[in-house]
Design a protein around this motif. Structure first.
Motif, short mmCIF file in Angstrom:
data_model
loop_
_atom_site.label_atom_id
_atom_site.label_comp_id
_atom_site.label_asym_id
_atom_site.label_seq_id
_atom_site.Cartn_x
_atom_site.Cartn_y
_atom_site.Cartn_z
N TYR A 114 -5.56 -2.44 -2.53
CA TYR A 114 -5.02 -1.68 -3.66
C TYR A 114 -3.58 -1.23 -3.40
N LEU A 115 -2.81 -2.08 -2.74
CA LEU A 115 -1.46 -1.70 -2.34
C LEU A 115 -0.58 -1.32 -3.53
N GLU A 116 -0.85 -1.86 -4.69
CA GLU A 116 -0.01 -1.56 -5.86
C GLU A 116 -0.19 -0.12 -6.35
N LEU A 117 -1.09 0.63 -5.74
CA LEU A 117 -1.20 2.05 -6.05
C LEU A 117 -0.35 2.88 -5.09
N SER A 118 0.37 2.22 -4.21
CA SER A 118 1.25 2.92 -3.28
C SER A 118 2.67 2.91 -3.84
#
Length: 355
Positions: A114-118
Motif C-alpha cells: 500500500y505504498l501509495e498511501l505514503s
C-alpha cells in the motif's frame, strides 16, 4: 536463494494526503521561511493545510519540496533533518495499519503493498536473502534537482518508521548511497547507527532478517484487519477511474466489503442498470481504453488479495464469493494476475520467508 517483494506502485506520481506538505511547511516556518514562500507556485492555500482530509497530487508536493530546497538547501543534510520528522502517526490510517501488524516483517510487506498511501518519492524494493534483508531504494525517476534531498528524506523517514514500530532505535546492518559524502557525516552516523558508504552503485539499507520476526508491541489483530479494509477502500477511491469505467466499477465493488460480497453482476445487468444496451456499454468502455472483463478482473483481484490476507476463508470460499463456479478457475485466474497461486500468496504475501 532470495525472495523479492516489489512495491504496489512503480512510480512516485500518485495522489497523497496533505500531511507531508504540512510537515515541510512547518519545518520551513521554524527556520524562517514564511508559509507563503513555502507554498509559492504549488496551488495550495493555507486553508487547505488545515483540512486533514485534503488530497494533493505528487507534483504539488514536489513544488513545495523545491521551495524548501531553494530556501534552505544550504543547510547540511537537509533531507535527514526533514526525514526524521516523519513519525508513524504522520501517515494516518496507513501508519496505524503498520503499528497494529503482528510482526515487523508483516508491517513491511503491508507498507510495500500500500505504498501509495505514503508520501514517498523513492520506491523501495525488498529482498530477503541468506542472512540479510535489503531494501533497495529506487530514485531513477525523481527530478535531478531534488533527488538527493528526497533520497535522504525518504530513507530517513523509512528508518524512523522502523524505530516507531519497534519502539526503540534500529541500527542498520549497512547503508549505501549513490551520491558523494557530505562534509559532515555525523548526523548520518547518529540516525542510522553506522557509517554509511557513499558513491555506491545504488541506494539501499539492510537489516538483520531476524528482526522481521519480532512481534510489534502494539499489534492487535482486530485493529489490523479493520485498518486493512480501510486502506483497501482508500486505495480504491484514489485509483477510481472516471466516466463510464467508474460507473461500471462502482457496480462491481461490493457495498459491504468482503463480508458482504456476492457474485458480481454480468455485463447485461450492468448495462441495464446504466440504462443502455450491452453493445453500447461495450463501445463506451472500448473508447475509454478498458473493458468489462478488465474492470471485473481489477475488482476481483483486489478483493481476492484482501480475503486471502485478512480473512480465514478457504480458497474455495474465496472463489465462490468472487463468483467462480469452481476453485480451479479462480486459481488459474489468480495465477494470471499475480504469477502465483492463492495458497502461495497467502503464505508469502504478509510473511515473506527469511532464508
Amino acid at each position: 536463494m532470495s525472495t523479492v517483494q516489489e512495491a504496489g506502485v512503480r512510480d512516485w506520481d500518485f495522489p497523497r494526503g496533505v500531511a507531508s506538505v504540512v510537515l515541510m511547511v512547518g519545518f520551513g516556518r521554524e527556520h524562517g521561511v514564511p508559509v507563503q514562500r513555502m507554498l509559492a507556485g504549488s496551488g495550495v492555500s493555507e486553508k487547505t493545510l488545515a483540512d486533514p482530509d485534503a488530497q494533493v497530487d505528487a507534483h504539488t508536493e514536489l513544488a513545495v519540496i523545491r521551495n524548501l530546497v531553494r530556501e534552505l538547501g544550504e543547510r547540511p543534510n537537509l533531507g535527514l533533518e526533514v526525514g526524521r520528522r516523519y513519525r508513524i502517526t504522520t501517515f494516518g490510517i496507513f501508519g496505524f495499519a503498520c503499528v497494529s501488524s503482528p510482526t515487523l516483517g508483516e508491517a513491511i510487506a503491508f507498507a510495500l503493498r500500500y505504498l501509495e498511501l505514503s508520501f514517498t518519492f523513492c520506491i523501495p524494493v525488498a529482498r530477503w536473502r541468506p542472512g540479510e534483508f535489503v531494501a533497495r531504494i529506487h530514485d531513477e525517476r525523481i527530478p535531478a534537482d531534488v533527488r538527493r534531498f528526497l533520497v535522504e528524506r525518504d530513507v530517513t523517514a523509512m528508518h524512523q518508521m522502523l524505530c516507531d514500530l519497534l519502539g526503540h532505535q534500529v541500527e542498520l546492518v549497512r547503508a549505501e548511497f549513490d551520491f558523494p559524502p557530505p562534509g559532515d557525516r555525523r548526523l548520518y552516523d547518529e540516525i542510522f547507527g553506522l557509517q554509511p558508504q557513499f558513491d555506491q552503485p545504488h541506494n539501499l539499507f539492510s537489516l538483520d532478517p531476524a528482526m522481521l520476526e519480532q512481534p510489534l508491541p502494539q499489534a492487535n489483530e482486530h485493529t489490523w484487519a479493520m485498518c486493512l479494509a480501510q486502506c483497501r477502500e482508500l486505495v480504491s477511491r484514489r485509483r477510481a477511474r472516471t466516466g463510464i469505467a467508474a460507473d461500471v466499477r462502482e457496480r462491481l465493488v461490493p457495498r459491504g466489503g468482503v463480508d458482504g460480497f456476492a457474485a458480481p453482476p454480468g455485463i447485461d445487468l450492468v448495462a441495464r442498470d446504466l440504462n443502455m444496451s450491452t453493445r453500447t456499454l461495450r463501445r463506451h468502455l472500448d473508447a475509454a481504453g478498458t473493458s468489462y472483463r478488465q474492470l471485473l478482473d481489477e475488482v476481483r483481484r483486489a478483493l481476492a488479495e484482501e480475503m486471502l490476507t485478512a480473512t480465514p476463508l478457504s480458497v474455495s470460499d474465496v472463489a465462490i464469493r468472487l463468483g467462480y463456479a469452481e476453485a480451479s478457475t479462480f486459481i488459474h485466474a489468480f495465477k494470471r494476475w499475480t504469477g502465483t497461486t492463492p495458497s502461495a500468496y497467502r503464505r508469502g504475501a504478509l510473511t515473506p520467508p527469511v532464508r
